[in-house]
Enzyme design. Structure first.
Site, PDB file in Angstrom:
ATOM      1  N   HIS A  86       0.858  -1.187   0.000  1.00 29.78           N
ATOM      2  CA  HIS A  86       0.000   0.000   0.000  1.00 29.78           C
ATOM      3  C   HIS A  86       0.885   1.224   0.000  1.00 29.78           C
ATOM      4  CE1 HIS A  86      -3.512   2.489   0.766  1.00 29.78           C
ATOM      5  NE2 HIS A  86      -2.775   3.144   1.641  1.00 29.78           N
ATOM      6  N   ARG A 172     -14.583  12.635   8.028  1.00 29.46           N
ATOM      7  CA  ARG A 172     -13.267  13.244   8.303  1.00 29.46           C
ATOM      8  C   ARG A 172     -12.949  14.307   7.256  1.00 29.46           C
ATOM      9  NH1 ARG A 172      -9.524   8.463   7.866  1.00 29.46           N
ATOM     10  NH2 ARG A 172      -7.897  10.014   8.103  1.00 29.46           N
TER      11      ARG A 172
HETATM   12  N1  URA Z   1      -5.757   6.661   2.766  1.00 27.53           N
HETATM   13  C1  URA Z   1      -6.754   6.001   3.405  1.00 27.53           C
HETATM   14  O1  URA Z   1      -7.207   4.946   2.966  1.00 27.53           O
HETATM   15  N2  URA Z   1      -7.231   6.522   4.530  1.00 27.53           N
HETATM   16  C2  URA Z   1      -6.768   7.662   5.073  1.00 27.53           C
HETATM   17  O2  URA Z   1      -7.229   8.077   6.109  1.00 27.53           O
HETATM   18  C3  URA Z   1      -5.728   8.350   4.393  1.00 27.53           C
HETATM   19  C4  URA Z   1      -5.233   7.811   3.235  1.00 27.53           C
END
Ligand code: URA
Length: 436
Positions: A86, A172
């Site tokens: 990732h 968020r």
């Molecule tokens: N990528 C994500 O999947 N979540 C986050 O909070 C920030 C980057």
């Protein structure tokens, strides 16, 4: 849990810096998932966590509850070790495209669930969709079959993967609580662990073009992700890499596929290959196949001998795309109608290329989205003609705008401002440190 807590009691508790119990955390995430907690209370809790953080136990429980808010893929029928990578998001970050087939060619299964572009950073799904016919919306049984048979499949997140994250992320985004290390770590890990992996390599980007602007924050995010991984019994290696300048020579969807194919042919820009080899080496080590050094050699060898390209060709075909992209990308990929140079204002060395500015230039041309619902233009973007450290002469092309007549003036200004030319040549490696 003996009695159902009042949401406002839990918000107050976290607001005042006290720890929430496992039951209280699970109650909260369940309420986020089933909608029984209203947006205003969820948002208030997010702000309390933003300020107060989560302890190690709280973080592990919160992430586990988010993971189990949806489906967890069962890939236990696949015998090979299953490892994913990732990236926290970069500009010109096409590494997944050469990396996943290369790692699969070395015998590790890569079940990769990727995202779309976010802000000025690109997304693997948008890049893959620039290959005519490529389908990123495969059903789970087909995904599992391809991971078993080919060793790799790349799809988008389904509605059933970590639904709690979808709601939390949207809140968020509009409540100023994105930049919280426990919230970012749990958001990433709830989705990655849902892939049914044995281990993960995290490419944690740091610098102007990244979410994490300094090394300390990048280390803290890496450590939080490793702590969640450990609690879930998974091996996680974190590589902290520089994201001050764009990766490679292209920014934009089809352009980045073209560069990825070059890397899969044993060619391509040095830094794109360096990251592919380094992250691949870590993935083979996480899979328990060999040491990192040996892993790097194996990845370099499958890039050079055509076996990674062969898996990529089969992957594209299996996912509905035109497999000729592996052999003649120019014949298959869409191309912008115009290519306009940006030239050096004076003699010197390329000190840096501001990744955020270059990423925004590509976005303005249509390679990324201003709003979630926008379409991208797969053909447009930026091609860099120089790399950090190169010596340049006044008037020499630094980059090209590949455009279809949208946003050209604004993109030209952004891109010209992205280059810093100085008297001295800076260092070139992107790999800053590795947390095992
Ligand atoms: N990528 C994500 O999947 N979540 C986050 O909070 C920030 C980057």
């Amino acid at each position: 849990m003996t009695k159902t807590p009042l949401p406002q009691e839990l918000i107050r508790k976290k607001r005042d810096g006290r720890e929430l119990s496992d039951d209280e955390l699970r109650f909260w995430v369940a309420g986020v998932t089933d909608g029984s907690l209203p947006d205003y209370q969820v948002a208030a809790m997010l702000m309390a966590i933003y300020w107060r953080g989560l302890g190690d136990r709280e973080l592990a429980t919160w992430a586990d509850a988010m993971l189990h808010s949806g489906d967890v893929l069962d890939l236990s029928s696949i015998e090979r070790p299953k490892v994913d990578k990732h990236s926290t998001g970069g500009v010109g970050d096409k590494i997944s495209i050469p990396l996943a087939p290369a790692v699969a060619a070395c015998g590790v299964a890569v079940p990769m669930v990727s995202g779309r572009g976010l802000g000025h950073t690109g997304g693997t799904l948008d890049k893959l969709e620039s290959i005519p016919g490529f389908d990123v919306r495969l059903e789970v049984p087909r995904f599992t079959e391809l991971v078993r048979d080919l060793g790799v499949c790349l799809i988008g997140q389904t509605d059933r993967i970590a639904p709690a994250d979808r709601r939390l992320y949207a809140l968020r985004d509009v409540t100023g609580t994105v930049e919280s290390i426990p919230l970012i770590a749990s958001s990433i890990m709830s989705k990655k662990l849902a892939e049914g992996i044995d281990g993960l390599v995290l490419d944690c980007k740091v610098g102007r073009g990244a979410f994490m602007k300094n090394r300390g924050d990048a280390r803290a995010l890496g450590a939080a992700i490793q702590a969640i991984g450990r609690a879930a019994g998974k091996r996680v290696t974190v590589m902290i890499t520089a994201m001050d300048a764009p990766i490679g020579t292209t920014i934009g969807n089809a352009l980045e596929v073209r560069e990825s194919v070059a890397v899969l042919r044993g060619e391509g820009p040095a830094d794109t290959r360096e990251l592919t080899v380094a992250l691949g080496g870590e993935m083979l080590a996480v899979a328990g196949l060999c040491s990192t050094d040996e892993g790097r050699k194996r990845i370099a060898s499958v890039l050079d001998d055509g076996s990674a390209l062969d898996i990529f060709r089969k992957l594209v075909e299996a996912q509905g795309g035109d497999p000729r992209v592996a052999d003649d990308p120019a014949a298959v990929l869409p191309a912008a109608r115009h290519r306009e140079p940006i030239t050096a204002p004076r003699d010197g060395f390329v000190e840096t290329i501001f990744a955020d500015e270059a990423g925004i230039a590509a976005l303005i041309l249509g390679a990324g989205r201003r709003r979630k619902e926008d379409d991208v233009d797969p053909a447009v973007g930026v091609e860099l003609a120089v790399a950090v450290g190169d010596e340049v002469r006044k008037g020499q092309p630094l980059a090209f705008l590949c455009h279809n007549e949208t946003g050209v003036d604004a993109a030209r200004e952004r891109l010209a401002g992205a280059f810093q030319i100085s008297e001295h040549a800076p260092g070139r490696s992107r790999i800053l440190e590795v947390l095992q």
